[in-house]
Motif scaffolding. Structure first.
Motif: not given
Length: 131
Positions: A2-3, A97, A101, A128
């Motif tokens: 993820g973001l 995303s 990471d 996202a």
């Protein structure tokens, strides 16, 4: 995966991945070879920052506590991010995303009064995944 949305220069967190800077200008007085070592950024995406004129207007609104000025900044920044090159970059980051990471950020202390809050919203609207 993820973001993350971060403040550049803050200590990196485990699993944060690459830091992408979204400011118009790199940090002053810091050699380029030190940007990553000092937790500023690994990559620079200035096309995801407000135009110079808009950045100044946003900073003035923020400093004055001008809610209407800040709303105008957000509206205009969203319009700038709808330009093809910026929109494509946001689409790419949203897609990335889901696979890796990484983090996006700038230097402002208060995310609520920073363009990165608008970037968070725009990336969220594009689906996202946030860490």
């Amino acid at each position: 995966m993820g973001l993350r949305i971060v403040q550049q220069g803050s200590a990196r967190k485990k699993g944060e991945g690459l830091r992408l800077d979204t400011v118009r200008r790199p940090p002053r007085g810091v050699p380029k070879t030190e940007f990553a070592k000092r937790d500023f950024y690994d990559g620079w995406l200035p096309n995801l920052s407000p135009s110079l004129e808009l950045m100044k207007a946003g900073q003035a609104a923020q400093a004055a506590g001008d809610a209407k000025g800040w709303e105008a900044f957000v509206r205009k920044f969203r319009a700038e991010m709808n330009e093809p090159n910026s929109a494509k970059m946001l689409d790419l980051l949203a897609a990335m995303s889901h696979q890796t990471d990484f983090s996006v950020g700038c230097y402002c202390e208060d995310e609520a009064r920073c363009h990165r809050s608008v970037l968070r919203a725009l990336l969220s609207e594009r689906g996202a995944d946030f860490a």
